[in-house]
Design an enzyme around this catalytic site. Structure first.
Site, mmCIF file in Angstrom:
data_model
loop_
_atom_site.group_PDB
_atom_site.id
_atom_site.type_symbol
_atom_site.label_atom_id
_atom_site.label_comp_id
_atom_site.label_asym_id
_atom_site.label_seq_id
_atom_site.Cartn_x
_atom_site.Cartn_y
_atom_site.Cartn_z
ATOM 1 N N ASP A 335 0.862 -1.169 0.000
ATOM 2 C CA ASP A 335 0.000 0.000 0.000
ATOM 3 C C ASP A 335 0.914 1.240 0.000
ATOM 4 O O ASP A 335 2.112 1.149 0.226
ATOM 5 C CB ASP A 335 -0.952 -0.022 1.211
ATOM 6 C CG ASP A 335 -2.179 0.862 0.969
ATOM 7 O OD1 ASP A 335 -2.140 1.693 0.058
ATOM 8 O OD2 ASP A 335 -3.173 0.715 1.704
ATOM 9 N N GLU A 536 -9.905 7.529 3.893
ATOM 10 C CA GLU A 536 -8.963 7.005 4.894
ATOM 11 C C GLU A 536 -8.328 8.136 5.706
ATOM 12 O O GLU A 536 -8.169 9.232 5.240
ATOM 13 C CB GLU A 536 -7.873 6.191 4.202
ATOM 14 C CG GLU A 536 -7.293 6.914 2.997
ATOM 15 C CD GLU A 536 -6.147 6.160 2.356
ATOM 16 O OE1 GLU A 536 -5.480 5.377 3.033
ATOM 17 O OE2 GLU A 536 -5.917 6.384 1.164
HETATM 18 C C1 BGC Z 1 -5.073 3.067 0.330
HETATM 19 C C2 BGC Z 1 -5.311 1.986 -0.683
HETATM 20 C C3 BGC Z 1 -5.180 2.526 -2.073
HETATM 21 C C4 BGC Z 1 -3.854 3.227 -2.228
HETATM 22 C C5 BGC Z 1 -3.632 3.844 -3.585
HETATM 23 C C6 BGC Z 1 -3.821 3.836 0.033
HETATM 24 O O1 BGC Z 1 -3.642 4.888 0.904
HETATM 25 O O2 BGC Z 1 -4.981 2.490 1.606
HETATM 26 O O3 BGC Z 1 -6.569 1.409 -0.481
HETATM 27 O O4 BGC Z 1 -5.298 1.478 -2.993
HETATM 28 O O5 BGC Z 1 -3.763 4.268 -1.286
HETATM 29 O O6 BGC Z 1 -4.340 5.005 -3.758
HETATM 30 C C1 BGC Z 2 -2.889 11.167 -2.387
HETATM 31 C C2 BGC Z 2 -3.907 10.222 -2.996
HETATM 32 C C3 BGC Z 2 -3.671 8.827 -2.513
HETATM 33 C C4 BGC Z 2 -3.609 8.803 -1.019
HETATM 34 C C5 BGC Z 2 -3.270 7.432 -0.532
HETATM 35 C C6 BGC Z 2 -2.875 11.042 -0.898
HETATM 36 O O1 BGC Z 2 -1.897 11.856 -0.348
HETATM 37 O O2 BGC Z 2 -3.161 12.494 -2.765
HETATM 38 O O3 BGC Z 2 -3.789 10.263 -4.376
HETATM 39 O O4 BGC Z 2 -4.617 7.926 -2.986
HETATM 40 O O5 BGC Z 2 -2.658 9.712 -0.519
HETATM 41 O O6 BGC Z 2 -3.030 7.441 0.819
#
Ligand code: BGC
Ligand code: BGC
Length: 851
Positions: A335, A536
């Site tokens: 991840d 998240e």
């Molecule tokens: C998330 C994932 C996601 C990845 C890529 C991560 O922060 O936990 O679920 O696939 O970002 O965007």
């Molecule tokens: C990014 C997102 C990404 C996420 C994952 C962010 O800082 O801008 O594109 O999916 O982090 O954790």
């Protein structure tokens, strides 16, 4: 907030706070945080609770022969390139040639040229650019087609105009596995139009504590529901083995986040699942059983830990169980910088993760080239064995070959490429609209208020009434789902638009008024309200209470006007809302329905002739709490007393009259708070533990009177009584941090107004670099404030007191209602201080916040 700032905050979190929750959990149970240690202890168990599984996708000798042939031709450098997955914002086709990059991703809200309105052609052109670079054979390079992964978690949600399906929690309410498969297939087709090969979905989390900000990404708290969906979604996305598996209409799926992402203590994002192995398998592996059997080709490692060991470094689970026991022969992708949290690792160096069984590093920042160089060096020095490297590359090649990437040609040449009409097609929207209809859960329907006669005079009020962004939630065009307007969802419909359309067709009329002030007195009011979008980290909350005085007043006012009130509640999780339910004649949970808001009208309004159009079908996929503090709350709990049980959901045939529900919890929220909360007062107070952190994610709980880790040393001193003081000595060799933290959250929100973090300090030797004091409430939920000036001003050897207004932390993104660590002090320089009496005070004088 601009991306750069966010990235900076994130990096800070990685470097300094890493696995704070883990550390503290460890302190609690007194275990050692060694990845390999866990492997040893657990593998001695005689009877494995883990299933032996057989994937529908069999090993093919021809594929295996091709892998062997390719491996024989690749240099170490080109092999390592396959292991690195940079993010769109930090990689160019030229990099792909130079580093032999094997895959790329676009994160949530990341688009070609950072243009939210990028066209299908822009996505394809970029995909072609990467592909052509990967097929370049200059200087003896071997052509290995690159692949591109995206978070299509509720449809192809980074693309304007795509069909956005209800988020998983709503799909869970439908209890319709066949529908899940159709959604997977529709999503795959929309992805294929843009030339992307791979979706980072489905999320198979079985969320047990709904305070987690990703609860809506989970189908259910019940493993049986998740199990019934996992394989179906994989079949929808990838096609069925032996039939249309990874044909031109399909894309690679990802079962994520392995394992127990939904089982962390306190529902903490990236936290620790402290459960035993039997529960780990029984509850959290349920969805993987069907997803692996259906042949998911990739699995994403979770940010979280199991029993204190980060999943990205967990050989026992990634290799021994997932790959060996459960027979997974595809690849494990990391991840977002997840490897960086493994103890001993940094974002740019982590042999531990590869050795544990990670096959691809998701390395989304500009420093991925350093990671590449370090990994090459680690292979050359045998820190990563040649065999492990070859196994990782073999798995990547296996997936690429099975996906037909060696034959499919450039992304723009593929069958669905560029067929714009497939994105958001009427057919896909019809599937989404069906899902919306089936996901609605009716909690209350007194006097059979619903369904409302379509020819009525209707008011549609509330800030969710005409707001497709709000009804779509996180992972919608942007990462957190914020900053969108209805114009960002062309072809979609808001709840109001659906109701207005159906009412008009039946000879009724709907008036839209967000604040509820109507021109014509309606027969009935639909009030659409609830949670605003989040994803998240930012979605974690401290308690399951829904608070919104404006909306509550609106419901009450409409009722007082003699109007029937129907609440349509937008939410990513069950929330205690008894006062809102009491203020409504009918209360329906519509979750996060996505772009097809009109599906709500299909259910809540009758046909033109007044008969039921669609009955309500949804059943609660999560237990609904009877108090804001009731979390975790799951069906099967010993003392299960929900407000509405798992599986609850009225239909129009039910004549249930819901009585007035208990609202006392609302009053409790305003309950008394003590003037002072001691954090350290002669000893470390409950629930906190003192923990030391170094700059590469190592940590040491200090459970006796002294301890040392990296550049920081702690010892006890006597001020008034024995050992009532802690001396902290930072030696300046690297950044170090001392923390008072807990896995339990503390709610300091009642102290927000005039409260402060106060500590008595004696400076033994003045700092020669910056010193910060911070609070921590989770990844992306922390704030640090420099105290260097105060410490420098304090006379050496004398006690003084430092106060920092809580408001200053709140301004730095700390959520005061969910604090995990109320005090953490960091410095990269020399510093020698003694600390006495660290506390939160309700009324304190503190200097104004800095910039
Ligand atoms: C998330 C994932 C996601 C990845 C890529 C991560 O922060 O936990 O679920 O696939 O970002 O965007
Ligand atoms: C990014 C997102 C990404 C996420 C994952 C962010 O800082 O801008 O594109 O999916 O982090 O954790």
């Amino acid at each position: 907030m601009p991306t750069n700032d966010k990235a900076a905050v994130y990096r800070l979190a990685v470097l300094t706070l890493c696995s704070l929750a883990v550390v503290i959990a460890l302190a609690g149970c007194g275990k050692k945080n060694t990845e390999s240690g866990a492997t040893e202890t657990l593998s001695t168990a005689t009877e494995s609770p883990w299933p032996k599984l057989e994937s529908a996708v069999k090993k093919d000798p021809a594929v295996e022969a091709k892998i062997t042939e390719l491996l024989g031709k690749l240099s170490v450098e080109q092999k390592v390139g396959q292991l690195i997955q940079p993010e769109l914002r930090h990689v160019t086709p030229a990099d792909v040639i130079e580093y032999g990059v094997g895959s790329v991703l676009n994160g949530g809200g990341s688009f070609p040229a950072e243009n939210k309105h990028a066209k299908v052609e822009d996505w394809l052109a970029l995909a072609d650019g990467f592909y052509n670079a990967s097929m370049n054979t200059d200087n003896g390079r071997v052509a290995i087609p690159i692949f591109w992964g995206t978070d299509a978690v509720h449809g192809h949600n980074n693309i304007i105009g795509a069909t956005l399906f209800p988020h998983n929690i709503g799909l869970g309410a439908t209890r319709n596995p066949e529908l899940i498969k159709q959604i997977g297939a529709a999503t795959a087709a929309e992805i294929a139009v843009t030339g992307i090969d791979w979706s980072f979905a489905p999320t198979l989390a079985v969320v047990r504590d709904d305070r987690w900000g990703r609860t809506y990404e989970s189908y259910s708290e019940d493993p049986a529901v998740v199990k019934s969906y996992g394989g179906k979604m994989v079949e929808g996305l990838q096609g069925v083995a032996g039939k249309d598996f990874l044909s031109e209409q399909h894309v690679i799926a990802t079962a994520k986040h392995f394992l127990a992402d939904g089982g962390t203590q306190g529902g903490q994002d990236r936290g620790d699942a402290t459960i035993d192995e039997a529960e780990l398998v029984k509850i959290h592996n349920a969805g993987y059983e069907t997803a692996l059997a259906a042949g998911t080709q990739t699995v994403m490692a979770s940010f979280s830990s199991w029993q204190g060991v980060k999943m990205h470094g967990n050989k026992y689970l990634l290799t021994d169980q997932l790959k060996n026991q459960m027979g997974f022969d595809g690849l494990v992708v990391g991840d977002w910088n997840g490897h960086a949290f493994v103890s001993g690792c940094t974002p740019v160096s982590c042999a531990q993760a590869i050795n544990a069984g990670l096959d691809i590093f998701m390395a989304p920042e500009g420093n991925w080239k350093e990671l590449y160089h370090n990994t090459v060096a680690q292979v050359k020095s045998d820190e990563i064995s040649q065999a492990r490297l070859d196994d990782a590359v073999a798995r990547i090649l296996r997936v690429k070959i099975r996906a037909g990437l060696f034959e499919k040609g450039a992304p723009s040449m593929r069958e669905l490429a560029g067929k714009r009409e497939i994105i958001g097609s009427a057919e896909h929207r019809a599937v989404a609209r069906q899902a919306v209809r089936e996901s609605i859960v009716l909690l209350k329907n007194n006097s059979q208020t619903l369904p409302v006669k379509a020819n009525s005079k209707i008011l549609v009020a509330g800030d969710g009434a005409d707001n497709i962004g709000k009804q779509s939630g996180g992972w919608s065009i942007t990462w957190q789902g914020t900053g969108n307007t209805n114009a960002d969802f062309p072809g979609g419909s808001s709840i109001y638009q659906g109701i207005a359309g159906a009412a008009k067709a039946a000879g009724g009329a709907a008036e839209l008024s967000v604040d509820g002030n109507y021109k014509t007195k309606p027969d009935v009011a639909f009030v659409v309200f609830g949670e605003d979008p989040y994803a998240e980290m930012q979605g974690d909350i401290g308690s399951l209470i829904y608070k919104n005085e404006t909306n509550l007043a609106l419901l009450k006012k409409l009722k007082a006007d003699g109007i029937k009130v129907v609440s349509l509640f937008i939410t990513g999780r069950p929330l205690w809302a008894n006062n809102f339910i009491n203020a409504s004649d009918a209360f329906a949970v519509i979750w996060l329905p996505g772009s097809e808001g009109a599906g709500v009208a299909d259910v809540v309004l009758t046909k033109a002739d007044g008969s039921v159009n669609y009955d309500v079908k949804g059943k609660l996929p999560f237990s609904w709490p009877s108090s804001p503090a009731q979390s975790p709350l799951n069906v099967g709990d010993a003392d299960y007393k929900p407000q509405f049980a798992f599986d609850f959901g009225l239909t129009y045939a039910d004549k249930t009259e819901t009585p007035v529900l208990d609202e006392t919890a609302a009053q409790l929220a305003a309950a008394q708070v003590p003037d002072t909360v001691p954090v350290f007062n002669q000893r470390v107070m409950n629930p906190w533990t003192l923990v030391l952190l170094d700059h590469v994610n190592n940590m040491a709980p200090v459970t006796t009177s002294s301890g040392e880790l990296g550049a920081v040393k702690v010892s006890s001193q006597d001020k008034h009584v024995q050992e009532d003081t802690r001396r902290l000595q930072f030696n300046g060799s690297a950044k170090a941090t001392a923390v008072f933290g807990s896995t339990l959250r503390s709610d300091f929100s009642s102290y927000a107004e005039k409260g402060a973090l106060v500590f008595d300090v004696k400076v033994n030797a003045k700092p020669d670099a910056d010193v910060t004091v911070g609070m921590y409430c989770g990844s992306d939920c922390q704030g640090e404030i420099s105290v260097a000036e105060q410490l420098n001003a304090a006379p050496v050897g004398e006690w003084s007191s430092v106060s920092i207004a809580l408001d200053c932390f709140a301004k730095k993104r700390v959520k005061l209602d969910m604090v995990l660590a109320p005090f953490m002090i960091s410095s990269a320089g020399n510093l020698d201080i003694s600390l006495y009496n660290v506390r939160i005070e309700k009324n304190a004088t503190a200097p104004a916040c800095g910039e």
